[in-house]
Design a protein around this motif. Structure first.
Motif, PDB file in Angstrom:
ATOM      1  N   GLU A 162       0.599  -1.021   0.315  1.00 43.38           N
ATOM      2  CA  GLU A 162      -0.108  -0.175  -0.165  1.00 43.38           C
ATOM      3  C   GLU A 162       0.610   1.166  -0.032  1.00 43.38           C
ATOM      4  O   GLU A 162       2.026   1.252   0.453  1.00 43.38           O
ATOM      5  CB  GLU A 162      -1.161  -0.052   1.541  1.00 43.38           C
ATOM      6  CG  GLU A 162      -1.631  -0.824   0.883  1.00 43.38           C
ATOM      7  CD  GLU A 162      -2.946  -0.692   2.840  1.00 43.38           C
ATOM      8  OE1 GLU A 162      -4.066  -1.258   2.019  1.00 43.38           O
ATOM      9  OE2 GLU A 162      -2.104  -0.356   3.476  1.00 43.38           O
ATOM     10  N   VAL A 163       0.439   2.421  -0.753  1.00 44.05           N
ATOM     11  CA  VAL A 163       1.583   3.732  -0.743  1.00 44.05           C
ATOM     12  C   VAL A 163       0.210   4.446  -0.513  1.00 44.05           C
ATOM     13  O   VAL A 163      -0.339   4.534  -1.307  1.00 44.05           O
ATOM     14  CB  VAL A 163       2.014   3.555  -2.748  1.00 44.05           C
ATOM     15  CG1 VAL A 163       2.550   5.347  -2.088  1.00 44.05           C
ATOM     16  CG2 VAL A 163       2.541   2.696  -2.968  1.00 44.05           C
ATOM     17  N   TRP A 164       0.479   5.119   0.792  1.00 45.56           N
ATOM     18  CA  TRP A 164      -0.386   6.119   1.485  1.00 45.56           C
ATOM     19  C   TRP A 164       0.060   7.769   0.885  1.00 45.56           C
ATOM     20  O   TRP A 164       0.788   7.807   1.129  1.00 45.56           O
ATOM     21  CB  TRP A 164      -0.734   6.208   2.772  1.00 45.56           C
ATOM     22  CG  TRP A 164      -1.457   4.740   2.731  1.00 45.56           C
ATOM     23  CD1 TRP A 164      -0.985   3.924   3.442  1.00 45.56           C
ATOM     24  CD2 TRP A 164      -2.625   4.694   3.213  1.00 45.56           C
ATOM     25  NE1 TRP A 164      -1.750   2.625   3.319  1.00 45.56           N
ATOM     26  CE2 TRP A 164      -3.076   3.700   3.610  1.00 45.56           C
ATOM     27  CE3 TRP A 164      -3.734   5.534   3.148  1.00 45.56           C
ATOM     28  CZ2 TRP A 164      -4.501   3.115   3.638  1.00 45.56           C
ATOM     29  CZ3 TRP A 164      -4.750   4.683   3.295  1.00 45.56           C
ATOM     30  CH2 TRP A 164      -4.731   3.728   3.638  1.00 45.56           C
ATOM     31  N   MET A 165      -1.131   8.168   0.507  1.00 52.56           N
ATOM     32  CA  MET A 165      -0.587   9.912  -0.172  1.00 52.56           C
ATOM     33  C   MET A 165      -1.989  10.320   0.762  1.00 52.56           C
ATOM     34  O   MET A 165      -3.035  10.358  -0.192  1.00 52.56           O
ATOM     35  CB  MET A 165      -0.688  10.150  -0.966  1.00 52.56           C
ATOM     36  CG  MET A 165       0.055   8.939  -2.198  1.00 52.56           C
ATOM     37  SD  MET A 165       0.304   9.320  -4.006  1.00 52.56           S
ATOM     38  CE  MET A 165      -1.370   7.187  -3.489  1.00 52.56           C
ATOM     39  N   GLY A 166      -1.820  10.783   2.372  1.00 48.54           N
ATOM     40  CA  GLY A 166      -2.985  11.376   2.603  1.00 48.54           C
ATOM     41  C   GLY A 166      -3.882   9.808   3.210  1.00 48.54           C
ATOM     42  O   GLY A 166      -3.355   9.174   3.382  1.00 48.54           O
ATOM     43  N   GLU A 167      -5.172  10.223   2.945  1.00 48.20           N
ATOM     44  CA  GLU A 167      -5.803   9.375   2.727  1.00 48.20           C
ATOM     45  C   GLU A 167      -6.896   8.759   1.289  1.00 48.20           C
ATOM     46  O   GLU A 167      -7.023   7.854   1.425  1.00 48.20           O
ATOM     47  CB  GLU A 167      -7.425  10.638   3.376  1.00 48.20           C
ATOM     48  CG  GLU A 167      -7.788  10.843   4.628  1.00 48.20           C
ATOM     49  CD  GLU A 167      -9.132  11.054   4.823  1.00 48.20           C
ATOM     50  OE1 GLU A 167      -9.787  10.936   4.347  1.00 48.20           O
ATOM     51  OE2 GLU A 167      -8.840  12.670   5.258  1.00 48.20           O
ATOM     52  N   ASN A 168      -5.720   9.347   0.479  1.00 48.03           N
ATOM     53  CA  ASN A 168      -5.393   8.079  -1.066  1.00 48.03           C
ATOM     54  C   ASN A 168      -4.508   6.986  -0.907  1.00 48.03           C
ATOM     55  O   ASN A 168      -3.374   7.099   0.103  1.00 48.03           O
ATOM     56  CB  ASN A 168      -5.348   9.182  -1.608  1.00 48.03           C
ATOM     57  CG  ASN A 168      -6.365  10.366  -1.942  1.00 48.03           C
ATOM     58  OD1 ASN A 168      -7.626  10.228  -2.139  1.00 48.03           O
ATOM     59  ND2 ASN A 168      -5.669  11.398  -1.861  1.00 48.03           N
ATOM     60  N   VAL A 169      -4.956   6.011  -1.243  1.00 42.34           N
ATOM     61  CA  VAL A 169      -4.502   4.611  -1.246  1.00 42.34           C
ATOM     62  C   VAL A 169      -4.386   4.186  -2.539  1.00 42.34           C
ATOM     63  O   VAL A 169      -4.863   4.274  -3.632  1.00 42.34           O
ATOM     64  CB  VAL A 169      -4.979   3.790  -0.588  1.00 42.34           C
ATOM     65  CG1 VAL A 169      -5.832   3.241  -1.044  1.00 42.34           C
ATOM     66  CG2 VAL A 169      -3.620   2.622  -0.449  1.00 42.34           C
ATOM     67  N   ALA A 170      -2.511   3.654  -3.214  1.00 42.30           N
ATOM     68  CA  ALA A 170      -2.482   3.065  -4.308  1.00 42.30           C
ATOM     69  C   ALA A 170      -2.204   1.805  -3.857  1.00 42.30           C
ATOM     70  O   ALA A 170      -1.300   1.604  -2.552  1.00 42.30           O
ATOM     71  CB  ALA A 170      -2.208   4.068  -5.183  1.00 42.30           C
ATOM     72  N   TYR A 171      -0.858   1.241  -4.854  1.00 40.73           N
ATOM     73  CA  TYR A 171      -0.369   0.216  -4.724  1.00 40.73           C
ATOM     74  C   TYR A 171       0.719   0.027  -5.455  1.00 40.73           C
ATOM     75  O   TYR A 171       0.430   0.499  -6.902  1.00 40.73           O
ATOM     76  CB  TYR A 171      -1.773  -1.416  -4.819  1.00 40.73           C
ATOM     77  CG  TYR A 171      -2.601  -1.513  -4.352  1.00 40.73           C
ATOM     78  CD1 TYR A 171      -2.501  -2.063  -2.651  1.00 40.73           C
ATOM     79  CD2 TYR A 171      -3.775  -0.947  -4.301  1.00 40.73           C
ATOM     80  CE1 TYR A 171      -3.361  -2.024  -1.372  1.00 40.73           C
ATOM     81  CE2 TYR A 171      -4.497  -0.976  -3.587  1.00 40.73           C
ATOM     82  CZ  TYR A 171      -4.405  -1.666  -1.887  1.00 40.73           C
ATOM     83  OH  TYR A 171      -5.430  -1.984  -1.218  1.00 40.73           O
TER      84      TYR A 171
END
Length: 268
Positions: free
Chosen positions: A54-63
């Protein structure tokens, strides 16, 4: 003795695994920050899928997977055996933790009718009845991918707020073009790079950055729907259609977008 020697590397690996995992996550986080300096990456966390993080950018998540930080996958990770949306569970946990740490600071639903439409590039398709706001950066590859999807939608009004997270030259050139709607479309399609021969014009980029900060937009693209809800990343057409349909039945704020006739460009 031979059997004991054969087992020793496995015992060491089992004991060292947490430390190795931690170093992998720290390494990925550093690589992401170096590769994408305009994006704020907060942390990287392991998932139940080996090699996927998981890659967290604030409350946004990508993979990210395979250690290749060039590619980020936006979407939901679903456990088909336990029938659980792991991404939604993670996001709920982050939201709960954020609420505990700073009560009242989590951005709520956004009333789209209160946004300054004159600071955006409007694209109207069909009857324009469905409403969507996008914070976008013309230099952002994910934004270009999303724009291709958005141009496949019917009966939609999209306000594009240009935010220069990756520099001002390209968004300024688009905004100062005599036909900024066409210039934006061409740049996002990768078919042109506008060259503004005239002097730099007054533009809303600083205001858009302030608006993005006020709304908690930390990455591009970020979408806002008519019910005030948000999503980040290059969503698929099915995902966008589902969110538009959900927003149309919601009673929360944000049912309309204030439009500026000067900015709107109609594409059927």
């Amino acid at each position: 003795m031979p059997s004991m020697i054969n087992w020793m590397p496995l015992v060491w690996l089992a004991l060292a695994q947490p430390a190795l995992a931690g170093r992998t996550e720290d390494t990925l986080l550093a690589q992401l920050r170096q590769a994408h300096p305009a994006t704020r990456f907060d942390r990287v966390a392991a998932t139940p899928v080996p090699g996927l993080y998981e890659v967290w950018m604030g409350e946004n998540v990508a993979y990210v997977g395979g250690g290749n930080v060039r590619y980020l996958l936006f979407g939901h990770l679903f456990d088909t055996r336990q029938m659980r949306d792991l991404t939604a569970l993670s996001q709920a946990g982050v939201a709960k933790a954020s609420a505990s740490a700073a009560e009242g600071n989590i951005p709520g639903p956004v009333d789209l009718s209160g946004l300054p439409a004159g600071d955006a590039i409007a694209v109207v398709r069909g009857n324009g009845s469905r409403k969507l706001v996008v914070f976008t950066d013309p230099a952002c590859g994910f934004c270009r991918q999303l724009d291709t999807t958005l141009r496949q939608l019917n009966d939609v009004t999209v306000l594009h707020f240009l935010v220069p997270f990756q520099g001002t030259q390209l968004p300024e050139a688009i905004w100062c073009d005599q036909d900024r709607g066409t210039a934006y479309a061409q740049v996002m399609a990768g078919s042109a790079s506008p060259v503004n021969d005239a002097k730099a014009c007054a533009n809303p980029l600083e205001r858009n950055l302030a608006l993005a900060a006020r709304l908690g937009v930390q990455a591009t693209p970020t979408l806002f729907f008519a019910d005030g809800s948000r999503a980040a990343g290059a969503l698929s057409r099915d995902d966008v259609e589902a969110r538009l349909a959900q927003a149309s039945t919601s009673k929360t704020p944000g049912k309309s977008i204030a439009r500026s006739g000067h900015e709107a460009a109609k594409h059927r």
